[in-house]
Design a protein around this motif. Structure first.
Motif, mmCIF file in Angstrom:
data_model
loop_
_atom_site.group_PDB
_atom_site.id
_atom_site.type_symbol
_atom_site.label_atom_id
_atom_site.label_comp_id
_atom_site.label_asym_id
_atom_site.label_seq_id
_atom_site.Cartn_x
_atom_site.Cartn_y
_atom_site.Cartn_z
ATOM 1 N N CYS A 3 46.685 83.307 -0.633
ATOM 2 C CA CYS A 3 46.501 84.643 -0.049
ATOM 3 C C CYS A 3 45.136 85.203 -0.408
ATOM 4 C CB CYS A 3 47.556 85.608 -0.564
ATOM 5 S SG CYS A 3 49.196 85.288 0.037
ATOM 6 N N ILE A 4 44.569 85.929 0.527
ATOM 7 C CA ILE A 4 43.347 86.691 0.295
ATOM 8 C C ILE A 4 43.693 88.150 0.547
ATOM 9 C CG2 ILE A 4 41.014 87.180 1.085
ATOM 10 C CD1 ILE A 4 40.769 84.286 1.915
ATOM 11 N N VAL A 5 43.362 89.003 -0.410
ATOM 12 C CA VAL A 5 43.603 90.438 -0.274
ATOM 13 C C VAL A 5 42.251 91.132 -0.183
ATOM 14 C CG1 VAL A 5 44.606 92.480 -1.348
ATOM 15 C CG2 VAL A 5 45.741 90.267 -1.588
ATOM 16 N N CYS A 6 42.055 91.899 0.873
ATOM 17 C CA CYS A 6 40.788 92.600 1.096
ATOM 18 C C CYS A 6 41.031 94.104 1.089
ATOM 19 C CB CYS A 6 40.199 92.231 2.448
ATOM 20 S SG CYS A 6 39.862 90.503 2.654
ATOM 21 N N ASP A 28 39.688 86.621 16.478
ATOM 22 C CA ASP A 28 40.501 85.525 16.995
ATOM 23 C C ASP A 28 41.083 84.758 15.805
ATOM 24 O OD1 ASP A 28 41.703 83.483 18.371
ATOM 25 O OD2 ASP A 28 39.843 82.548 19.028
ATOM 26 N N PRO A 29 42.375 84.909 15.513
ATOM 27 C CA PRO A 29 42.956 84.264 14.338
ATOM 28 C C PRO A 29 42.907 82.738 14.392
ATOM 29 C CG PRO A 29 44.661 85.316 15.659
ATOM 30 C CD PRO A 29 43.342 85.698 16.247
ATOM 31 N N LEU A 35 45.780 79.641 8.914
ATOM 32 C CA LEU A 35 46.241 81.026 8.813
ATOM 33 C C LEU A 35 47.691 81.118 9.274
ATOM 34 C CD1 LEU A 35 45.495 84.001 8.232
ATOM 35 C CD2 LEU A 35 44.915 84.193 10.650
ATOM 36 N N LEU A 36 48.561 81.593 8.392
ATOM 37 C CA LEU A 36 49.967 81.779 8.731
ATOM 38 C C LEU A 36 50.231 83.182 9.262
ATOM 39 C CD1 LEU A 36 51.697 80.047 5.690
ATOM 40 C CD2 LEU A 36 51.413 79.147 7.998
ATOM 41 N N PHE A 54 47.521 81.889 4.029
ATOM 42 C CA PHE A 54 47.178 80.558 4.545
ATOM 43 C C PHE A 54 48.150 79.512 4.006
ATOM 44 C CE2 PHE A 54 43.338 83.043 4.549
ATOM 45 C CZ PHE A 54 42.691 82.682 5.723
ATOM 46 N N ASP A 55 48.260 78.394 4.706
ATOM 47 C CA ASP A 55 49.090 77.302 4.223
ATOM 48 C C ASP A 55 48.264 76.260 3.465
ATOM 49 O OD1 ASP A 55 47.762 76.003 6.252
ATOM 50 O OD2 ASP A 55 49.553 75.392 7.329
ATOM 51 N N ASN A 56 46.979 76.507 3.274
ATOM 52 C CA ASN A 56 46.103 75.602 2.521
ATOM 53 C C ASN A 56 44.994 76.421 1.856
ATOM 54 O OD1 ASN A 56 44.025 76.139 4.415
ATOM 55 N ND2 ASN A 56 44.757 74.506 5.721
ATOM 56 N N GLN A 57 44.210 75.755 1.030
ATOM 57 C CA GLN A 57 43.091 76.449 0.382
ATOM 58 C C GLN A 57 41.787 76.130 1.069
ATOM 59 O OE1 GLN A 57 42.976 75.952 -3.832
ATOM 60 N NE2 GLN A 57 45.061 76.647 -4.091
#
Length: 57
Positions: A3-6, A28-29, A35-36, A54-57
């Motif tokens: 996860c990224i928190v902004c 555009d995702p 991106l989940l 996300f499902d990956n790094q």
């Protein structure tokens, strides 16, 4: 899962709606691999929060 928190703070609270509208129209995702989901929150008149999962790094 990753996860990224902004946290975003606008110097002028009147620009927040303009910024969100721009992202809604132009983001555009599909350009972000893995991106989940993403969620956005309006915290105060000049502050917003975004969570990207996300499902990956």
């Amino acid at each position: 899962m990753f996860c990224i928190v902004c946290s975003v703070r606008y110097s002028n609270s009147k620009l927040m709606h303009v910024g969100h509208q721009y992202m809604a129209d132009n983001f555009d995702p599909k350009t972000l691999n893995g991106l989940l989901e993403f969620k956005t929150f309006h915290l105060t008149p000049d502050k917003g929060l975004g969570i990207f999962t996300f499902d990956n790094q």
